[in-house]
Design a protein around this motif. Structure first.
Motif, PDB file in Angstrom:
ATOM      1  N   ARG A 124      -3.464 -10.145 -18.439  1.00  0.00           N
ATOM      2  CA  ARG A 124      -2.593  -8.990 -18.734  1.00  0.00           C
ATOM      3  C   ARG A 124      -1.117  -9.375 -18.707  1.00  0.00           C
ATOM      4  O   ARG A 124      -0.243  -8.536 -18.918  1.00  0.00           O
ATOM      5  CB  ARG A 124      -2.819  -7.886 -17.695  1.00  0.00           C
ATOM      6  N   GLY A 125      -0.841 -10.630 -18.372  1.00  0.00           N
ATOM      7  CA  GLY A 125       0.550 -11.071 -18.288  1.00  0.00           C
ATOM      8  C   GLY A 125       1.221 -10.610 -17.000  1.00  0.00           C
ATOM      9  O   GLY A 125       2.453 -10.551 -16.911  1.00  0.00           O
ATOM     10  N   HIS A 126       0.403 -10.258 -15.991  1.00  0.00           N
ATOM     11  CA  HIS A 126       0.970  -9.780 -14.729  1.00  0.00           C
ATOM     12  C   HIS A 126       0.986 -10.873 -13.666  1.00  0.00           C
ATOM     13  O   HIS A 126       0.266 -11.865 -13.770  1.00  0.00           O
ATOM     14  CB  HIS A 126       0.153  -8.591 -14.195  1.00  0.00           C
ATOM     15  N   LYS A 127       1.786 -10.607 -12.640  1.00  0.00           N
ATOM     16  CA  LYS A 127       1.887 -11.559 -11.533  1.00  0.00           C
ATOM     17  C   LYS A 127       0.586 -11.517 -10.723  1.00  0.00           C
ATOM     18  O   LYS A 127       0.023 -10.443 -10.493  1.00  0.00           O
ATOM     19  CB  LYS A 127       3.059 -11.105 -10.644  1.00  0.00           C
ATOM     20  N   VAL A 128       0.149 -12.718 -10.306  1.00  0.00           N
ATOM     21  CA  VAL A 128      -1.091 -12.798  -9.517  1.00  0.00           C
ATOM     22  C   VAL A 128      -0.873 -12.186  -8.132  1.00  0.00           C
ATOM     23  O   VAL A 128       0.177 -12.364  -7.527  1.00  0.00           O
ATOM     24  CB  VAL A 128      -1.506 -14.286  -9.398  1.00  0.00           C
ATOM     25  N   VAL A 129      -1.871 -11.425  -7.663  1.00  0.00           N
ATOM     26  CA  VAL A 129      -1.810 -10.867  -6.301  1.00  0.00           C
ATOM     27  C   VAL A 129      -2.662 -11.759  -5.399  1.00  0.00           C
ATOM     28  O   VAL A 129      -3.816 -12.055  -5.729  1.00  0.00           O
ATOM     29  CB  VAL A 129      -2.353  -9.411  -6.273  1.00  0.00           C
ATOM     30  N   TYR A 130      -2.114 -12.178  -4.283  1.00  0.00           N
ATOM     31  CA  TYR A 130      -2.821 -13.103  -3.396  1.00  0.00           C
ATOM     32  C   TYR A 130      -3.783 -12.349  -2.480  1.00  0.00           C
ATOM     33  O   TYR A 130      -3.574 -11.175  -2.173  1.00  0.00           O
ATOM     34  CB  TYR A 130      -1.806 -13.901  -2.557  1.00  0.00           C
ATOM     35  N   PRO A 131      -4.836 -13.069  -2.013  1.00  0.00           N
ATOM     36  CA  PRO A 131      -5.756 -12.430  -1.063  1.00  0.00           C
ATOM     37  C   PRO A 131      -5.048 -12.120   0.249  1.00  0.00           C
ATOM     38  O   PRO A 131      -4.111 -12.823   0.631  1.00  0.00           O
ATOM     39  CB  PRO A 131      -6.844 -13.488  -0.856  1.00  0.00           C
ATOM     40  N   ARG A 132      -5.491 -11.047   0.902  1.00  0.00           N
ATOM     41  CA  ARG A 132      -4.876 -10.645   2.177  1.00  0.00           C
ATOM     42  C   ARG A 132      -5.890 -10.792   3.308  1.00  0.00           C
ATOM     43  O   ARG A 132      -6.991 -10.248   3.221  1.00  0.00           O
ATOM     44  CB  ARG A 132      -4.426  -9.184   2.078  1.00  0.00           C
ATOM     45  N   PRO A 133      -5.502 -11.485   4.403  1.00  0.00           N
ATOM     46  CA  PRO A 133      -6.464 -11.720   5.485  1.00  0.00           C
ATOM     47  C   PRO A 133      -6.847 -10.445   6.236  1.00  0.00           C
ATOM     48  O   PRO A 133      -7.870 -10.413   6.911  1.00  0.00           O
ATOM     49  CB  PRO A 133      -5.736 -12.701   6.411  1.00  0.00           C
ATOM     50  N   ASP A 134      -6.031  -9.395   6.109  1.00  0.00           N
ATOM     51  CA  ASP A 134      -6.342  -8.159   6.853  1.00  0.00           C
ATOM     52  C   ASP A 134      -7.360  -7.291   6.111  1.00  0.00           C
ATOM     53  O   ASP A 134      -7.806  -6.276   6.640  1.00  0.00           O
ATOM     54  CB  ASP A 134      -5.050  -7.348   7.081  1.00  0.00           C
TER      55      ASP A 134
END
Ligand code: CMC
Length: 426
Positions: free
Chosen positions: A178-188
Motif C-alpha cells: 500500500r506504500g505505507h510505513k511498516v508497523v513493528y511487532p509490539r511485545p505487549d
C-alpha cells in the motif's frame, strides 16, 4: 496378533498385513507389495492411500469430526487461543501456564524480521499476489537465518522464528504493497492482536484493538491449524522427505495452498459471490453451471475430499460470521448471497447425490472482510493458520524411524523404445 488381507493373483496367495489406527481406521500395509508381487498400486490423487501414520489430527469425513491431538476443534475454538493450539499441535500436549509464558517470550523474541528483507518486498511488482511473495520470502529466510549447529536448538528456534516472523512478514507485505510505513511487532500484545495492529495501525488512524475481533481471528486460525494429509501438508512432508530445511518445506506448502481447489478457495468464493452480485444477483445460472459436466465451473467453497457432510469448521465459521456482522452492525450483501446459495444448493439433487456441503472456505471470506482483511490476503491468512500443522507434521516425519524419501511410482503409458531420427529425416 496381526490380521491379514489375502491377495490372490493366478495361483498365488499373498498375505498383506492390516493396520488399525487408534480410532479404528483400517489400512492394508502394501509396503512390501512390489518386492513380493512385482505389482504397484494405482491411486490418482492418493484418495485411498495412507502416506504415513500420524498422531496429530483425526478427521471423520462421514461424521464431520475434527480433533487436534484428540481434542475436538469445537472445544479449542471456544476455549483456546491460536497460540495455545499451535503449542498443542507442535508439542503434542496443551501447555502449562509456565510453558505458555515461555512460548510467548520466544515468539516475541523472534518477531522482528531482518531489515534487509524489506528490500526484497520493495522489488516485487505491485500487482504480485501476496501468496507468491510469502512463499518466496519464507524460502529466503534460510539465507537470513543460517542453520544452527545444535540440531534440537536449530529445530526449536526455526519453528519459533517461522511462527512469529510469518505473521510479521504478512503484515509487512500488506503495508509495503500500500506504500505505507511498516508497523513493528509490539511485545505487549498477544499473537493475534499484534498481527491486527501491524496490519491496521497507522500514524493517522491508530488501530483500536477490539476483543471480539481478536477472538474471531483466534478462532479463524484455530480452525485452519491442521487438517491431516491435505495437499499442502503432503507437499510439506514430501519436500521435507528430501531433508531440505524447514523454511523450504514450508515454502512448498504455501505454494500448494495457493491453489483455488485448496486454500485459494477462500478468495475464489468471494470472487464468485462478487460475480453473482455484479451480474444481477441471480444464483440459478451459477448452480446450473456447477451441475453441468461440460462446464469446468465449480461452486467454490463447496465439497471436500474427506468431508461428505457439513464441514465442522464451516459450522463454527458461519456462527462467527453472524456474531461479528451483528456486533459491528455490518450488512454484507455477499453474506445474503452466500446464505441463499447454500440454501438452494443443499436442496438440489446434484449436491445431495454428490455429498457437496459448504466447506471452511465458504463463510471464512466474509469473516475476514468484516475484520478488514483485503481479498487477495485471504489465503495468506489461511497459511498463517496452517503453519503449526505443517510444522507438527514435518517434525513428526523427521522423527519417524520408518522415514523414507517420498517417491511414488507410475504406470508408464508412453511409446515403446524407438530410435532417434535426425532432424533432416523427420
Ligand atoms: N461444485 C460442483 N461439483 C463439484 C464440486 C463443486 N464445488 N466439488 C465436487 N464436485 C463434483 C465433481 O464434479 C465430481 O462429479 P462427478 O463424480 O459427477 O464427475 C464429484 O463432485 C467429485 O468431485 P472430485 O473433484 O472428484 O472430488 P474431490 O474429492 O477431488 O474434490 C474438491 C474435492 C475440494 C477439490 C472439490 O470439491 C472442489 O473443487 N471444490 C471447490 C473448491 C473448494 O471449495 N476447495 C476448498 C476445499 S476446503 C479447504 C481445504 O481444506 O483445502
Amino acid at each position: 496378533m496381526t490380521d491379514f488381507v489375502k491377495l490372490t493373483y493366478g495361483d498365488k496367495i499373498y498375505r498383506l498385513p492390516v493396520v488399525v489406527g487408534s480410532e479404528g481406521e483400517k489400512a492394508i500395509d502394501i509396503s512390501k507389495l512390489r518386492q513380493e508381487t512385482g505389482f504397484i498400486t494405482l491411486d490418482p490423487g492418493y484418495a485411498n492411500t495412507g502416506s504415513c501414520k500420524s498422531n496429530i489430527t483425526f478427521m471423520d469425513g462421514e461424521k464431520g469430526i475434527l480433533r487436534y491431538r484428540g481434542i475436538p476443534v469445537e472445544q479449542l475454538a471456544e476455549h483456546s487461543t491460536f497460540k495455545e493450539t499451535a503449542y498443542l499441535l507442535i508439542n503434542g500436549e496443551l501447555p502449562t501456564q509456565k510453558q505458555l509464558n515461555q512460548f510467548s517470550v520466544l515468539l516475541n523474541d523472534h518477531s522482528l524480521v531482518h531489515e534487509d528483507m524489506q528490500f526484497f518486498y520493495l522489488n516485487f511488482p505491485r500487482a504480485s499476489h501476496p501468496m507468491g511473495i510469502l512463499s518466496s520470502m519464507v524460502n529466503a529466510l534460510r539465507s537470513f537465518y543460517p542453520e544452527l549447529q545444535n540440531l534440537e536448538e536449530e529445530i526449536n528456534i526455526t519453528v519459533t522464528r517461522l511462527l512469529s516472523k510469518v505473521r510479521t512478514m504478512a503484515a509487512m507485505s500488506y503495508k509495503i504493497a500500500r506504500g505505507h510505513k511498516v508497523v513493528y511487532p509490539r511485545p505487549d500484545l498477544m499473537y493475534c492482536a499484534n498481527f491486527l495492529n501491524m496490519m491496521f495501525d497507522s500514524p493517522v488512524r491508530p488501530y483500536i484493538i477490539d476483543e471480539d475481533v481478536v477472538k474471531a481471528l483466534n478462532v479463524f486460525w484455530i480452525l485452519h491449524a491442521d487438517h491431516e494429509q491435505n495437499c499442502s501438508t503432503s507437499a510439506v512432508r514430501l519436500v521435507g522427505s528430501a531433508r531440505v530445511n524447514l523454511y523450504a518445506a514450508i515454502s512448498a506448502g504455501i505454494a500448494a495452498l495457493w491453489g483455488p481447489l485448496h486454500g485459494g478457495a477462500n478468495q475464489a468464493v468471494i470472487e464468485m459471490l462478487t460475480e453473482i452480485a455484479e451480474t444481477g444477483g441471480n444464483i440459478k445460472p451459477f448452480i446450473e453451471r456447477a451441475k453441468d459436466k461440460n462446464d469446468p465451473f465449480r461452486l467454490m467453497g463447496f465439497g471436500h475430499r474427506v468431508y461428505k457432510t457439513y464441514d465442522p469448521r464451516a459450522k463454527i465459521m458461519k456462527k462467527m460470521c453472524d456474531k461479528l456482522l451483528s456486533k459491528f452492525n455490518i450488512h454484507d450483501p455477499l453474506l445474503d448471497l452466500a446464505q441463499e446459495l447454500e440454501a438452494v444448493a443443499l436442496k438440489e439433487d446434484y449436491f445431495i447425490e454428490h455429498n457437496l456441503y459448504p466447506n471452511v472456505d465458504f463463510y471464512s471470506g466474509i469473516v475476514l472482510r468484516a475484520i478488514g482483511i483485503p481479498t487477495n490476503m485471504f489465503t495468506v491468512m489461511f497459511a498463517i493458520g496452517r503453519l503449526p500443522g505443517w510444522i507438527a507434521q514435518w517434525k513428526e516425519s523427521m522423527d519417524d524411524p520408518h522415514w523414507k524419501l517420498g517417491r511414488p511410482r507410475q504406470i508408464y503409458t508412453g511409446p515403446l523404445e524407438r530410435g532417434y531420427v535426425p532432424i533432416h529425416h523427420r
